[in-house]
Scaffold this motif. Structure first.
Motif, PDB file in Angstrom:
ATOM      1  N   ASN A  14     -27.657   7.985  28.217  1.00  0.00           N
ATOM      2  CA  ASN A  14     -27.784   9.313  28.317  1.00  0.00           C
ATOM      3  C   ASN A  14     -28.434   9.469  30.024  1.00  0.00           C
ATOM      4  N   ASP A  15     -27.486   8.856  31.026  1.00  0.00           N
ATOM      5  CA  ASP A  15     -28.023   8.762  32.280  1.00  0.00           C
ATOM      6  C   ASP A  15     -27.175   9.721  33.215  1.00  0.00           C
ATOM      7  N   SER A  16     -27.683  10.843  33.686  1.00  0.00           N
ATOM      8  CA  SER A  16     -26.904  11.736  34.380  1.00  0.00           C
ATOM      9  C   SER A  16     -26.179  11.130  35.768  1.00  0.00           C
ATOM     10  N   LEU A  17     -26.861   9.806  36.089  1.00  0.00           N
ATOM     11  CA  LEU A  17     -26.192   9.383  37.345  1.00  0.00           C
ATOM     12  C   LEU A  17     -24.957   8.350  36.970  1.00  0.00           C
ATOM     13  N   ARG A  18     -24.980   8.147  35.526  1.00  0.00           N
ATOM     14  CA  ARG A  18     -23.727   7.456  35.228  1.00  0.00           C
ATOM     15  C   ARG A  18     -22.803   8.392  33.946  1.00  0.00           C
ATOM     16  N   SER A  19     -22.444   9.583  34.505  1.00  0.00           N
ATOM     17  CA  SER A  19     -21.806  10.596  33.722  1.00  0.00           C
ATOM     18  C   SER A  19     -20.839  11.201  34.600  1.00  0.00           C
ATOM     19  N   PHE A  20     -19.764  11.841  34.043  1.00  0.00           N
ATOM     20  CA  PHE A  20     -18.780  12.453  34.772  1.00  0.00           C
ATOM     21  C   PHE A  20     -18.406  13.966  34.375  1.00  0.00           C
ATOM     22  N   ASP A  21     -17.973  14.797  35.075  1.00  0.00           N
ATOM     23  CA  ASP A  21     -17.364  16.073  34.687  1.00  0.00           C
ATOM     24  C   ASP A  21     -15.856  15.986  34.776  1.00  0.00           C
ATOM     25  N   LEU A  22     -15.161  16.668  33.781  1.00  0.00           N
ATOM     26  CA  LEU A  22     -13.853  16.862  33.754  1.00  0.00           C
ATOM     27  C   LEU A  22     -13.425  18.053  33.772  1.00  0.00           C
ATOM     28  N   HIS A  23     -12.284  18.507  34.549  1.00  0.00           N
ATOM     29  CA  HIS A  23     -11.876  19.779  34.759  1.00  0.00           C
ATOM     30  C   HIS A  23     -10.463  20.042  34.435  1.00  0.00           C
ATOM     31  N   VAL A  24     -10.184  20.742  33.536  1.00  0.00           N
ATOM     32  CA  VAL A  24      -8.530  20.705  33.231  1.00  0.00           C
ATOM     33  C   VAL A  24      -8.010  21.888  33.541  1.00  0.00           C
ATOM     34  N   PRO A  25      -6.830  22.058  34.107  1.00  0.00           N
ATOM     35  CA  PRO A  25      -6.167  23.289  34.645  1.00  0.00           C
ATOM     36  C   PRO A  25      -5.879  24.187  33.672  1.00  0.00           C
ATOM     37  N   SER A  26      -5.804  25.508  33.869  1.00  0.00           N
ATOM     38  CA  SER A  26      -5.521  26.532  32.882  1.00  0.00           C
ATOM     39  C   SER A  26      -4.023  26.244  32.015  1.00  0.00           C
ATOM     40  N   LEU A  27      -3.241  25.916  33.032  1.00  0.00           N
ATOM     41  CA  LEU A  27      -1.739  25.681  32.531  1.00  0.00           C
ATOM     42  C   LEU A  27      -1.323  24.411  32.107  1.00  0.00           C
ATOM     43  N   HIS A  28      -2.387  23.534  32.025  1.00  0.00           N
ATOM     44  CA  HIS A  28      -2.131  22.244  31.808  1.00  0.00           C
ATOM     45  C   HIS A  28      -1.770  21.922  30.226  1.00  0.00           C
ATOM     46  N   THR A  29      -0.657  21.323  29.855  1.00  0.00           N
ATOM     47  CA  THR A  29      -0.344  21.090  28.548  1.00  0.00           C
ATOM     48  C   THR A  29       0.087  19.613  28.205  1.00  0.00           C
ATOM     49  N   ALA A  30       0.426  18.752  29.302  1.00  0.00           N
ATOM     50  CA  ALA A  30       0.767  17.398  29.006  1.00  0.00           C
ATOM     51  C   ALA A  30      -0.110  16.341  29.088  1.00  0.00           C
ATOM     52  N   ARG A  31       0.013  15.571  27.850  1.00  0.00           N
ATOM     53  CA  ARG A  31      -1.044  14.485  27.642  1.00  0.00           C
ATOM     54  C   ARG A  31      -0.858  13.339  28.542  1.00  0.00           C
ATOM     55  N   ILE A  37      -9.204  11.618  40.193  1.00  0.00           N
ATOM     56  CA  ILE A  37     -10.595  11.389  40.449  1.00  0.00           C
ATOM     57  C   ILE A  37     -11.194  11.304  41.538  1.00  0.00           C
ATOM     58  N   PHE A  38     -12.251  12.100  41.719  1.00  0.00           N
ATOM     59  CA  PHE A  38     -12.925  12.275  43.072  1.00  0.00           C
ATOM     60  C   PHE A  38     -14.196  11.568  43.127  1.00  0.00           C
ATOM     61  N   VAL A  39     -14.300  10.547  43.918  1.00  0.00           N
ATOM     62  CA  VAL A  39     -15.634   9.926  44.406  1.00  0.00           C
ATOM     63  C   VAL A  39     -16.103  10.326  45.484  1.00  0.00           C
ATOM     64  N   HIS A  40     -17.498  10.740  45.275  1.00  0.00           N
ATOM     65  CA  HIS A  40     -18.203  11.554  46.376  1.00  0.00           C
ATOM     66  C   HIS A  40     -18.873  10.579  47.571  1.00  0.00           C
ATOM     67  N   GLY A  41     -19.272  10.881  48.707  1.00  0.00           N
ATOM     68  CA  GLY A  41     -19.989  10.181  49.601  1.00  0.00           C
ATOM     69  C   GLY A  41     -21.449  10.592  49.592  1.00  0.00           C
ATOM     70  N   GLY A  42     -21.985  10.400  50.784  1.00  0.00           N
ATOM     71  CA  GLY A  42     -23.464  10.926  50.686  1.00  0.00           C
ATOM     72  C   GLY A  42     -24.168   9.584  51.263  1.00  0.00           C
ATOM     73  N   PRO A  70     -16.999  11.471  38.856  1.00  0.00           N
ATOM     74  CA  PRO A  70     -18.183  10.863  38.188  1.00  0.00           C
ATOM     75  C   PRO A  70     -19.382  10.824  39.453  1.00  0.00           C
ATOM     76  N   ASN A  71     -20.462  10.461  38.677  1.00  0.00           N
ATOM     77  CA  ASN A  71     -21.742  10.356  39.506  1.00  0.00           C
ATOM     78  C   ASN A  71     -21.892   8.841  39.440  1.00  0.00           C
ATOM     79  N   TYR A  72     -22.539   8.310  40.559  1.00  0.00           N
ATOM     80  CA  TYR A  72     -23.086   6.788  40.351  1.00  0.00           C
ATOM     81  C   TYR A  72     -24.588   6.784  40.878  1.00  0.00           C
ATOM     82  N   ARG A  73     -25.131   5.645  40.463  1.00  0.00           N
ATOM     83  CA  ARG A  73     -26.559   5.388  40.973  1.00  0.00           C
ATOM     84  C   ARG A  73     -26.681   5.239  42.426  1.00  0.00           C
TER      85      ARG A  73
END
Length: 284
Positions: A14-31, A37-42, A70-73
């Motif tokens: 349950n490590d927030s730095l090894r977790s990810f968020d998922l955003h699915v568009p409203s019109l999305h239907t195809a599996r 995937i966006f990997v941030h800088g900093g 995703p986050n990463y440590r």
């Protein structure tokens, strides 16, 4: 828009730095959809996936594809022997995430399972995130064998977009020597050369998809990372693909359209348009 936040990609943790968020568009239907995937800088030391929810939502709606962030440590701002966190640890976390995603096993979110087959993955890396992706998808195994991706991860990749990226660390320090004490020494160790951690000398991964495409973006207004970084990786990628028309089909360079500061590129509507067009081209 459907969102699932703070999903763990390390089962049993349950490590927030090894977790990810998922955003699915409203019109999305195809599996069998592409996924972005966006990997941030900093500078390997800061930023969090929560800062990119607006970007993820805009990318998802524009491309009609799920967007994962995703986050990463991170390396501590003032590391000690007990708390130091060095390269390749950050990239190892992202590789764990990619392995999790391509496994198709997403416990806890059965309604949001997407199998990245067919259309595959489009991977976006900003700044240090670009170094992370190039360390994984180019062959850094001689120096960092832990970054060797499983075949399923390589097979899933369809496109890699690297924006305002760091690739040649020695070249970066020649331009910005103060970066050594600001973050490079903490992330990579304090040493004379960082050639082994630079990605501008790496070969292609064996098993890389034959249709994998790269897009390298650099803003003329970036004062934190200079354009020679992007020029170096573009020249290297073109050499890897044999130059000429063969390289033209695989490597695209965008250094003329953007004219804003390092982080502001990601807030520009043009960035959304460029990514949408790049993903759409892969669907054709």
């Amino acid at each position: 828009m459907t969102q699932a936040l703070d999903l763990s990609y390390i089962p049993g943790t349950n490590d927030s730095l090894r977790s990810f968020d998922l955003h699915v568009p409203s019109l999305h239907t195809a599996r069998e959809s592409p996924m972005i995937i966006f990997v941030h800088g900093g500078a390997w030391r800061s930023e969090d996936k929560s800062q990119y929810q607006a970007l993820a939502r805009n990318l998802a709606e524009a491309s009609n594809a799920p967007v994962l962030v995703p986050n990463y440590r991170l390396t501590p701002s003032v590391p000690t022997l007990e708390t130091q966190f060095l390269h390749p640890g950050h990239a190892e976390d992202i590789l764990h995430f990619l392995d999790f995603i391509t496994s198709g096993a997403w416990p806890g979110v059965p309604e949001l399972k997407f199998t990245p087959t067919g259309r595959g993955l489009y991977l976006l890396g900003h700044s240090a995130g670009a170094h992370i992706l190039s360390s994984i998808f180019l062959d850094s195994s001689a120096a960092f064998p832990s970054l060797t991706p499983p075949p399923a991860v390589l097979k899933a990749a369809r496109g890699i977009v690297m924006t305002e990226g760091i690739y040649d660390i020695d070249l970066l320090l020649a331009k910005f020597p103060n970066y050594r004490q600001w973050f490079i020494a903490a992330v990579f160790g304090d040493r004379a050369s960082y050639a082994d951690a630079s990605t501008t000398g790496l070969a292609l991964r064996e098993g890389s998809p034959e249709d994998l495409r790269w897009l390298v973006i650099h803003s003329k207004g970036d004062t934190l990372v200079d354009q020679p970084q992007s020029d170096a990786i573009v020249a290297h990628l073109r050499t890897l693909y044999g130059g000429g028309a063969a390289a033209d089909a695989r490597v695209t360079r965008n250094v003329d359209q953007f004219d804003m500061e390092h982080n502001d590129v990601l807030s520009a509507p043009l960035y959304i348009d460029v990514i949408r067009a790049f993903v759409a081209e892969g669907k054709e």
